[in-house]
Design a protein around this motif. Structure first.
Motif, PDB file in Angstrom:
ATOM      1  N   GLU A   1       0.835  -1.195   0.000  1.00 10.32           N
ATOM      2  CA  GLU A   1       0.000   0.000   0.000  1.00 10.32           C
ATOM      3  C   GLU A   1       0.875   1.253   0.000  1.00 10.32           C
ATOM      4  N   ALA A   2       1.957   1.217   0.783  1.00 12.83           N
ATOM      5  CA  ALA A   2       2.873   2.355   0.813  1.00 12.83           C
ATOM      6  C   ALA A   2       3.571   2.530  -0.529  1.00 12.83           C
ATOM      7  N   ILE A   3       3.927   1.426  -1.166  1.00 12.74           N
ATOM      8  CA  ILE A   3       4.563   1.490  -2.476  1.00 12.74           C
ATOM      9  C   ILE A   3       3.636   2.166  -3.484  1.00 12.74           C
TER      10      ILE A   3
ATOM     11  N   PRO B   1      11.050  -5.850 -11.575  1.00 12.05           N
ATOM     12  CA  PRO B   1       9.926  -5.529 -12.467  1.00 12.05           C
ATOM     13  C   PRO B   1       8.648  -5.171 -11.715  1.00 12.05           C
ATOM     14  N   LYS B   2       8.426  -5.788 -10.559  1.00 15.14           N
ATOM     15  CA  LYS B   2       7.226  -5.456  -9.784  1.00 15.14           C
ATOM     16  C   LYS B   2       7.277  -4.006  -9.314  1.00 15.14           C
TER      17      LYS B   2
ATOM     18  N   THR C   1      13.962   1.962  -9.841  1.00 18.90           N
ATOM     19  CA  THR C   1      14.488   0.844  -9.047  1.00 18.90           C
ATOM     20  C   THR C   1      15.859   0.403  -9.553  1.00 18.90           C
ATOM     21  N   GLN C   2      16.761   0.184  -8.615  1.00 21.04           N
ATOM     22  CA  GLN C   2      18.080  -0.371  -8.894  1.00 21.04           C
ATOM     23  C   GLN C   2      18.281  -1.606  -8.014  1.00 21.04           C
TER      24      GLN C   2
ATOM     25  N   ILE D   1      16.235   1.071  -3.781  1.00 22.78           N
ATOM     26  CA  ILE D   1      17.497   0.370  -3.968  1.00 22.78           C
ATOM     27  C   ILE D   1      17.335  -1.009  -3.344  1.00 22.78           C
ATOM     28  N   VAL D   2      17.383  -2.033  -4.157  1.00 20.83           N
ATOM     29  CA  VAL D   2      17.286  -3.417  -3.688  1.00 20.83           C
ATOM     30  C   VAL D   2      18.710  -3.923  -3.480  1.00 20.83           C
ATOM     31  N   CYS D   3      19.032  -4.252  -2.233  1.00 23.26           N
ATOM     32  CA  CYS D   3      20.400  -4.628  -1.869  1.00 23.26           C
ATOM     33  C   CYS D   3      20.471  -6.115  -1.531  1.00 23.26           C
TER      34      CYS D   3
END
Length: 280
Positions: free
Chosen positions: A161-163, A200-201, A209-210, A238-240
């Protein structure tokens, strides 16, 4: 004055010291969320010594960037960064988790300088970040909100929901950071509730998005820079991908490391391993 921000800062040394502070705090209790502190140290070093604006002597300075720790059990990691940043005195680490300490085992904003939110319930940090980012925009502030949360929190509907909300409100002052270490209390995160393909989501939800190796400090630095400089009016993520226990090989090798007990004699071994990696 603000902190020193820029490429002249020795980020690997800062990350090493954050890991060392965390190990010293962990030794006080003999157990805890040590592996997470080691895995996220490179991200915290880059946030506090390259990306963010704040005043160590004035944690409530209105012109600061906000760093929200949604995964409150990572508090030991954030305390280590706040100690390294000069917001908390180093000698307080000896009080970690004790009665009357400003450093409880789960982050509490009322107790700890520099702690922007209490993170006892998972899945709320990004929602709070959306509210803060929207509030800053309405005040005309140029400051940013950084929100760290874990891959296990992707199980929570409030996160999604926040996204959606952040994209709807075009919150380009919000930078989310997901720690993908594939570990949560019940087992591997991807086996508890699958969330891939994640990039992709997030892009489909309207986020820039990275995805990076969260333990490659140059990649982390570049990702923070790209997130700040991205020109489009959209939130940034940033996806770590990180390694639990990073920097201490025998902790990295533990199959279950969400909450670990380290034997009394192993603490010095962990510090020695960390020091060896620093000089390698």
């Amino acid at each position: 004055m603000t902190t020193t921000i820029g490429h002249n800062v020795d980020l690997p040394e800062r990350a090493y010291r954050i890991r060392r502070h965390a190990l010293r705090m962990g030794e006080v209790q003999g157990q805890g969320y040590i592996a997470q502190a080691l895995d996220i140290a490179d991200v915290l070093a880059t946030a506090y010594f390259h990306a963010m604006e704040y005043r160590p002597e004035d944690p409530h300075w209105e012109g600061r960037d906000r760093f929200l720790l949604s995964n409150g059990h990572y508090a030991i990691a954030l305390y280590a960064a706040l100690i390294e940043a000069g917001i908390i005195p180093e000698d307080e680490l000896e009080t970690y988790g004790g009665d009357g300490s400003r450093l409880p085992m789960s982050g509490m904003a009322a107790y700890t300088p520099g702690m922007e939110m209490s993170g006892g319930s998972l899945g709320l940090g990004l929602s709070i970040g959306v509210g803060m980012a929207l509030g800053l925009k309405r005040k005309g502030s140029k400051n940013r909100v950084y929100t760290l949360f874990s891959d296990g929190e992707l199980d929570e509907g409030s996160v999604w929901e926040a996204i959606m909300s952040a994209a709807h409100h075009k919150l380009d002052n919000l930078i989310g950071i997901i720690d993908v270490n594939n570990q949560q209390a019940d087992g591997p995160s991807t086996e508890m509730l699958g969330f891939e393909p994640l990039v992709p989501k997030l892009e489909a939800f309207g986020w820039f998005t990275q995805r990076i190796d969260g333990n490659d400090i140059e990649a982390v630095r570049a990702a923070f820079d790209a997130a700040k400089q991205h020109p489009d009016p959209q939130p940034r993520m940033i996806v770590c991908d990180t390694r639990m226990g990073c920097g201490v090989p025998f902790l990295e090798a533990r199959e279950k490391s969400h909450f670990i007990r380290v034997e009394e004699h192993e603490w010095q071994l962990a510090l020695d391993a960390l020091d060896a990696g620093r000089t390698a």
